[in-house]
Design a protein around this motif. Structure first.
Motif, PDB file in Angstrom:
ATOM      1  N   VAL A   1      -1.576  30.003 -23.045  1.00  0.00           N
ATOM      2  CA  VAL A   1      -2.056  29.714 -24.396  1.00  0.00           C
ATOM      3  C   VAL A   1      -1.148  28.666 -25.039  1.00  0.00           C
ATOM      4  O   VAL A   1      -1.608  27.669 -25.591  1.00  0.00           O
ATOM      5  CB  VAL A   1      -2.091  31.003 -25.269  1.00  0.00           C
ATOM      6  CG1 VAL A   1      -2.206  30.666 -26.755  1.00  0.00           C
ATOM      7  CG2 VAL A   1      -3.241  31.891 -24.824  1.00  0.00           C
ATOM      8  N   LEU A   2       0.153  28.892 -24.956  1.00  0.00           N
ATOM      9  CA  LEU A   2       1.091  28.001 -25.652  1.00  0.00           C
ATOM     10  C   LEU A   2       1.109  26.590 -25.063  1.00  0.00           C
ATOM     11  O   LEU A   2       1.194  25.611 -25.805  1.00  0.00           O
ATOM     12  CB  LEU A   2       2.501  28.609 -25.635  1.00  0.00           C
ATOM     13  CG  LEU A   2       2.648  29.894 -26.461  1.00  0.00           C
ATOM     14  CD1 LEU A   2       4.057  30.467 -26.306  1.00  0.00           C
ATOM     15  CD2 LEU A   2       2.347  29.640 -27.944  1.00  0.00           C
ATOM     16  N   GLU A   3       1.019  26.483 -23.755  1.00  0.00           N
ATOM     17  CA  GLU A   3       1.108  25.149 -23.133  1.00  0.00           C
ATOM     18  C   GLU A   3      -0.092  24.263 -23.470  1.00  0.00           C
ATOM     19  O   GLU A   3       0.101  23.099 -23.840  1.00  0.00           O
ATOM     20  CB  GLU A   3       1.337  25.263 -21.626  1.00  0.00           C
ATOM     21  CG  GLU A   3       2.698  25.863 -21.244  1.00  0.00           C
ATOM     22  CD  GLU A   3       3.888  25.111 -21.832  1.00  0.00           C
ATOM     23  OE1 GLU A   3       3.853  23.879 -21.884  1.00  0.00           O
ATOM     24  OE2 GLU A   3       4.861  25.778 -22.272  1.00  0.00           O
ATOM     25  N   PRO A   4      -1.339  24.742 -23.331  1.00  0.00           N
ATOM     26  CA  PRO A   4      -2.442  23.860 -23.757  1.00  0.00           C
ATOM     27  C   PRO A   4      -2.373  23.505 -25.244  1.00  0.00           C
ATOM     28  O   PRO A   4      -2.677  22.379 -25.626  1.00  0.00           O
ATOM     29  CB  PRO A   4      -3.716  24.665 -23.433  1.00  0.00           C
ATOM     30  CG  PRO A   4      -3.279  26.029 -23.052  1.00  0.00           C
ATOM     31  CD  PRO A   4      -1.850  25.957 -22.661  1.00  0.00           C
ATOM     32  N   ILE A   5      -1.917  24.450 -26.073  1.00  0.00           N
ATOM     33  CA  ILE A   5      -1.819  24.155 -27.507  1.00  0.00           C
ATOM     34  C   ILE A   5      -0.731  23.106 -27.753  1.00  0.00           C
ATOM     35  O   ILE A   5      -0.931  22.155 -28.518  1.00  0.00           O
ATOM     36  CB  ILE A   5      -1.572  25.448 -28.326  1.00  0.00           C
ATOM     37  CG1 ILE A   5      -2.851  26.308 -28.316  1.00  0.00           C
ATOM     38  CG2 ILE A   5      -1.150  25.120 -29.763  1.00  0.00           C
ATOM     39  CD1 ILE A   5      -2.727  27.644 -29.018  1.00  0.00           C
ATOM     40  N   LYS A   6       0.401  23.251 -27.061  1.00  0.00           N
ATOM     41  CA  LYS A   6       1.469  22.250 -27.217  1.00  0.00           C
ATOM     42  C   LYS A   6       1.013  20.878 -26.721  1.00  0.00           C
ATOM     43  O   LYS A   6       1.402  19.853 -27.271  1.00  0.00           O
ATOM     44  CB  LYS A   6       2.720  22.690 -26.447  1.00  0.00           C
ATOM     45  CG  LYS A   6       3.509  23.772 -27.162  1.00  0.00           C
ATOM     46  CD  LYS A   6       4.724  24.160 -26.326  1.00  0.00           C
ATOM     47  CE  LYS A   6       5.358  25.445 -26.808  1.00  0.00           C
ATOM     48  NZ  LYS A   6       6.280  25.999 -25.787  1.00  0.00           N
TER      49      LYS A   6
END
Lengths: 410, 410
Positions: free
Chosen positions: B105-110
């Protein structure tokens, strides 16, 4: 009623030995990214599979990336190279591809085109389904980042002159200073069973394979990427597969794929020879003498049929025939002898064949864009793809040909 | 030496009944997109699996999309909703998520943030690991397209108040005219075995599950998407899965996932109760009395240990303890009692546990960002995650606790 399956280009069953290897690999079920022994063993099993594949494809193990299949591999290759290029170049990247590629190539490219992220040269094949290296030479330019050509076509089985296309690219690079780009992406999903598709022999910079097309596992594919190719991820997360493809690794899937590739490589020569013989027997029996769709000579056991794509440079398992004459003849009475009707009629008689590719049946009303690319518009919506596989016997083809005769001579 | 596996949050083995169903499904190996009987049967088997899953998740069958796993599902949900939104809105989309989400979740958002495609509010949990609905209320605004909250955390097992977060979103929508956006995306990969995670009960608009976390197939996941959610593809090709996820469908994978979800649902209540009891037994034995990392009370069989995350609202299979006291004490002599050392030491004694999440071990040097989010910096790099599973017995935990005692009291 025993059925005859002649649609092996759409999918192949899983080889029993592959299934057995995968079942055995289920005991290495831990997460390969874990630090403990169970994780390390799973990691080792995964890496052994990668090494086996790398040896067959003549590349380094860390140039092999496991994905969920051919479609994901092709999308990752195309988007990954384009987006990476755009990070350090202000010029719009240029892609060269053919009009007869699989939708998993054409659709991502069209998506980029629609978003004005790339410019694209779409090369049409000649009437035999071949992409000439000369046509690539005409289109290649300084901002060309990708040349995407399928090794063996999924509908008409044409084998493209990949090695010669590579030479064109290399010659172009020699002329342009500082041009290390124009990477060659080869979709070898259909040809892996019959041809030597190692990166070395093809000169491919990126290569795509799919388990389902090679008697391997479902939901597992490969993208091989030479170290020299700048590429980035399209899916983000835990950073597995050297950071290129996040998601917990599918260990039994990788093991199954390695086994399937090993078996395919072992069987390649013999099976190619066997199927070429069967294919040519069937084509001769249907067409006698074998003709191209573009030629209008009559004859053969079933007159007025013609072959889509040339007989030379053709996958050993692919027969694709145009029945447009009958389609036209019948248009007045029932307007029904089109591809879809033929597939369904043959199905009721016990034969599984296809109209275009399986993917393409989703929008069949448009006919086959691959066959239309060959220049005979009428054949696009009145052709049949018959693809042979490991279980195909001569008697299957004899039965099929009599059934086909009955339908067209009704 | 018989080993004790206590790392079921990283991955679960495939259930024998699931493997059997998948083996049976191998006979439906045709391409579900093919027009012939074999294809139709494969399609039917695929759709039956989809219907079974939809019934359990309380949604429509065509709201279920098969993917290659949790990571792909989460990427598709995030990119798919954001890119679709951008097509018809000039305003930059806003995402609300928490600092303790999974890297998928965090990596695509970043990635989106880096490319200036979105603005993001990252919500920190309280010291118990809980995201307060109030904090979502403070951040939600007109251009919020996604609220992404994990149902059960993969490191510390915290179960978030998803239903209450949904109420916050709904109340906001009522205040804003024409606002049908702010879709709730719930990662339920870790909680599906223990909690009712139907779309209805959670109020989720998008929901993600992964076969490997639920004794199911490897390389298969689900993205459930309510019809009301505008979303587009991230991978293009043959247009399978209603056009949202191209790639030949993995029929045995879908069958296996449906079976795994059925078994999980049947076992849920009993297994949750059994593991809660085991978990609380172990925590009490380790910590006596159970304490939070943020409290500094001494005591317990192994003194100076503390629990990361609250004991309430915790997945029944999750224990996560901080050993920072020992890490600090040992820093002077060997500087070694950190998470990695503990995992490896326990491994040599026959126990498979983990430091953070399996994905996170790839960059372990940074410590656990989830545990650091709880406010105790020291615990980030000196904690242990012990996660129980269907094979875990009381005696396993007793053995583990004695081993842990030996290490920390050395």
């Amino acid at each position: 009623m025993s059925r005859v399956f002649l649609d092996y280009a759409a999918i192949t069953p899983i080889d029993k030995k592959v299934a057995q290897e995968m079942e055995k690999a289920q005991k290495f079920w831990a997460n390969p990214s874990s630090l403990h022994q169970e994780g390390e063993i799973a990691k080792r099993v995964l890496e052994e599979a990668r090494i086996k594949i790398a040896r067959i494809l003549h590349c380094k193990a860390n140039e092999i990336f496991f994905t969920s299949g051919g479609t994901e591999s092709l999308n990752l290759a195309i988007f990954g190279v384009v987006f990476k290029y755009k990070k350090s170049n202000s010029k719009i990247p240029h892609i060269i591809t053919s009009t007869i590629e699989h939708p998993a190539v054409l659709e991502p490219i069209k998506h980029l085109l629609k978003n004005k992220e790339v410019e694209v040269s779409f090369i049409s094949p000649n009437e035999k389904g071949l992409i000439s290296p000369e046509s690539i030479k005409k289109e290649i330019k300084e901002n060309t980042v990708l040349v995407v050509i399928q090794h063996g076509n999924n509908e008409i089985g044409t084998i493209q002159p990949i090695r010669k296309i590579k030479e064109v690219i290399e010659n172009f690079k020699l002329k342009i200073e500082n041009s290390s780009r124009a990477y060659l992406l080869v979709d070898a999903c259909q040809s892996v069973l019959y041809e030597n598709i190692s990166l070395e022999s093809l000169g491919a910079d990126l290569l795509v394979l799919d388990g389902i097309k090679m008697y391997g596992p479902r939901g597992v594919g490969i993208l091989a990427v030479r170290h020299s190719v700048p590429i980035e991820s399209i899916v983000f997360g835990g950073g597995q597969e050297g950071g290129l493809r996040s998601g917990t690794e599918n260990v039994p899937g990788a093991v199954g794929l390695a086994k399937a590739l090993e078996i395919a490589t072992e069987m390649r020569e013999k099976e190619s020879a066997r199927l070429t013989k069967l294919r040519d027997y069937a084509i001769a029996k249907i067409l006698k003498p074998a003709r191209l769709a573009s030629e209008s000579v009559a004859g053969g056991e079933i007159s007025q049929l013609s072959l889509n794509g040339g007989l030379e440079n053709r996958l050993p398992n692919n027969i694709n025939i145009c029945l447009s004459h009958f389609a036209k003849a019948s248009r007045d009475e029932s307007n029904k002898l089109d591809s879809e009707f033929l597939v369904i009629k043959l199905d009721t008689l016990g034969f599984a064949v296809s109209a275009a590719s399986a993917c393409h049946t989703l929008s069949l009303e448009n006919g086959s864009y691959v066959i239309e690319s060959l220049g005979n518009k009428n054949c696009g919506s009145s052709s049949l793809r018959i693809t042979l596989g490991r279980s195909t016997k001569k008697s299957d083809l004899d039965k099929f040909i009599s059934a086909l005769k009955k339908i067209v001579h009704r």
